[in-house]
Write a protein that holds these residues in place. Structure first.
Motif, PDB file in Angstrom:
ATOM      1  N   ILE A  80       0.835  -1.203   0.000  1.00 33.44           N
ATOM      2  CA  ILE A  80       0.000   0.000   0.000  1.00 33.44           C
ATOM      3  C   ILE A  80       0.863   1.244   0.000  1.00 33.44           C
ATOM      4  O   ILE A  80       0.494   2.286  -0.539  1.00 33.44           O
ATOM      5  CB  ILE A  80      -0.939  -0.027   1.232  1.00 33.44           C
ATOM      6  N   SER A  81       2.056   1.131   0.584  1.00 36.23           N
ATOM      7  CA  SER A  81       2.982   2.266   0.671  1.00 36.23           C
ATOM      8  C   SER A  81       3.453   2.745  -0.696  1.00 36.23           C
ATOM      9  O   SER A  81       3.954   3.863  -0.819  1.00 36.23           O
ATOM     10  CB  SER A  81       4.192   1.886   1.518  1.00 36.23           C
ATOM     11  N   GLU A  82       3.294   1.925  -1.721  1.00 33.79           N
ATOM     12  CA  GLU A  82       3.698   2.355  -3.062  1.00 33.79           C
ATOM     13  C   GLU A  82       2.739   3.395  -3.635  1.00 33.79           C
ATOM     14  O   GLU A  82       3.112   4.171  -4.507  1.00 33.79           O
ATOM     15  CB  GLU A  82       3.781   1.143  -3.998  1.00 33.79           C
ATOM     16  N   SER A  83       1.506   3.416  -3.135  1.00 32.76           N
ATOM     17  CA  SER A  83       0.510   4.375  -3.633  1.00 32.76           C
ATOM     18  C   SER A  83       0.227   5.496  -2.647  1.00 32.76           C
ATOM     19  O   SER A  83      -0.056   6.622  -3.049  1.00 32.76           O
ATOM     20  CB  SER A  83      -0.799   3.644  -3.960  1.00 32.76           C
ATOM     21  N   THR A  84       0.270   5.191  -1.374  1.00 30.22           N
ATOM     22  CA  THR A  84      -0.072   6.194  -0.360  1.00 30.22           C
ATOM     23  C   THR A  84       1.201   6.669   0.328  1.00 30.22           C
ATOM     24  O   THR A  84       1.813   5.936   1.104  1.00 30.22           O
ATOM     25  CB  THR A  84      -1.041   5.608   0.689  1.00 30.22           C
ATOM     26  N   ARG A  85       1.566   7.913   0.072  1.00 32.14           N
ATOM     27  CA  ARG A  85       2.806   8.461   0.628  1.00 32.14           C
ATOM     28  C   ARG A  85       2.533   9.507   1.709  1.00 32.14           C
ATOM     29  O   ARG A  85       3.461  10.153   2.201  1.00 32.14           O
ATOM     30  CB  ARG A  85       3.651   9.064  -0.491  1.00 32.14           C
ATOM     31  N   TYR A  86       1.258   9.659   2.065  1.00 31.81           N
ATOM     32  CA  TYR A  86       0.888  10.649   3.078  1.00 31.81           C
ATOM     33  C   TYR A  86       0.051   9.948   4.155  1.00 31.81           C
ATOM     34  O   TYR A  86      -0.856   9.168   3.849  1.00 31.81           O
ATOM     35  CB  TYR A  86       0.107  11.797   2.440  1.00 31.81           C
TER      36      TYR A  86
END
Length: 356
Positions: A225-231
């Motif tokens: 999920i960290s690949e798309s959500t950086r905030y």
């Protein structure tokens, strides 16, 4: 069922024994299915269950010993069939996520009331204590299964594709949720929840189907999920519960020494280990994401107070709606017990009792 012994088909869980030369042959319990749900790289699998599997093989080695085969979500059966799979024996040790089955495990969902447990470690121990203390809680588990261990997730945070720093900015956001509890929380905070399974989240986010996901920090990296959500907006809002039960017929076939050892390794011991692995995993993944350029925000004191006001009705809703038709005295006793044990374990955690 995954039981193998030198190519011989072992007796089924109906209690039939194989015999050699008129003498009953002791059965081995090899490659019992253990459906924990998490991906193999998840910190709970790496730091809790893999060592447990190795210890089981070391304690009970050989063809007539004990070993486990691990399965993640949906690998043995769809997650929505997890209760039935425990009942009919499709899994030996199976994970049940109560929030996926509203109306079935109502009393245990008290742990999921927003704000009642401040961490995975506290929530995990309290969840297991509830199971140990109340026969009414145990009665809500799947038929033909017995509790093995239980735990709670790390606290929930908001992970988004674009920066969200205030409660007001959540209004109208399309946010992925994984269960009924968080669906209601997101609605209460003004978002538009989209219900789906955790393994599907990465693909949905990568295709722009949602603005973010409301979930703990621990699985963000392991599910990519960290690949798309950086905030990430740190809200520390509640936990969700999990339980691993064992198929009752299998348990009754296990030799007493195996049962004694498994009971000692499961229960509260494994519950605390799972909770700590999630808290530690969240901290480690946060540090890693910061190194990758992710940005983290905290709610202002004003927003935090406003959030608590919005979520205040969840306690009364749990009592009057979730537990409708139950003995009010039992419901009140469960709520009181949960609050008291959460306060007790929170104080112990703050004092360093659960630190490594």
């Amino acid at each position: 069922m995954l039981k193998k012994c030198s190519g011989i088909i072992l007796a089924s869980l109906m209690g039939i024994s194989l015999g050699l030369s008129g003498t009953a042959q002791a059965k081995g319990f090899q490659n019992l299915s253990f459906n924990g749900g998490y991906t193999p790289k998840h910190p709970t699998v790496v730091h809790v269950w893999e060592p447990f599997f190795k210890a089981a093989e070391a304690k009970f080695p050989g063809k007539k010993g004990l070993s486990f085969h691990y399965f993640a979500t949906n690998e043995l059966f769809p997650e929505g069939e997890s209760m039935n799979a425990l009942t009919d024996g499709r899994v030996d040790f199976g994970r049940v996520r109560p929030s996926l089955f509203p109306g079935n495990m109502n009393l245990l969902s008290v742990v999921e009331i927003p704000g009642i447990c401040p961490s995975a470690a506290v929530g995990s121990v309290v969840t297991q204590e509830l199971i140990n203390e109340f026969p009414e809680v145990r009665a809500e588990f799947p038929e033909n299964s017995l509790p093995f261990t239980a735990w709670a997730s790390a606290t929930y945070q908001l992970h988004t594709i674009k920066p969200i720093t205030t409660l007001a900015q959540m209004k109208g956001l399309k946010l992925i949720v994984w269960d009924a509890t968080t669906l209601e929380i997101v609605k209460a905070l003004g978002g538009n929840p989209i219900r789906m399974t955790s393994p599907d989240t990465y693909l949905a986010l990568s295709k722009g189907m949602a603005d973010g996901v409301f979930c703990p920090l621990a699985p963000v990296r392991s599910f990519k999920i960290s690949e798309s959500t950086r905030y990430h907006l740190l809200m520390n809002l509640g936990v969700t519960t999990f339980a691993i039960n064992v198929h009752k017929t299998l348990w009754e076939e296990l030799p007493q020494d195996m049962r004694d050892w498994l009971a000692a390794e499961g229960g509260l011991k494994m519950a605390l280990a799972c909770g700590k692995s999630l808290d530690d995993g969240a901290a480690a993944d946060t540090a890693w994401m910061k190194e990758q350029g992710h940005e983290f925000y905290a709610l202002s004191e004003e927003d935090h107070a406003q959030m608590l006001v919005k979520l205040q009705p969840f306690t009364e809703k749990w009592k009057t709606e979730t537990c409708r038709g139950m003995d009010p005295a039992v419901v009140d006793k469960v709520l009181k017990f949960t609050r008291e044990r959460s306060e007790y374990h929170s104080a112990r955690m703050n004092a360093g009792a659960y630190s490594r």
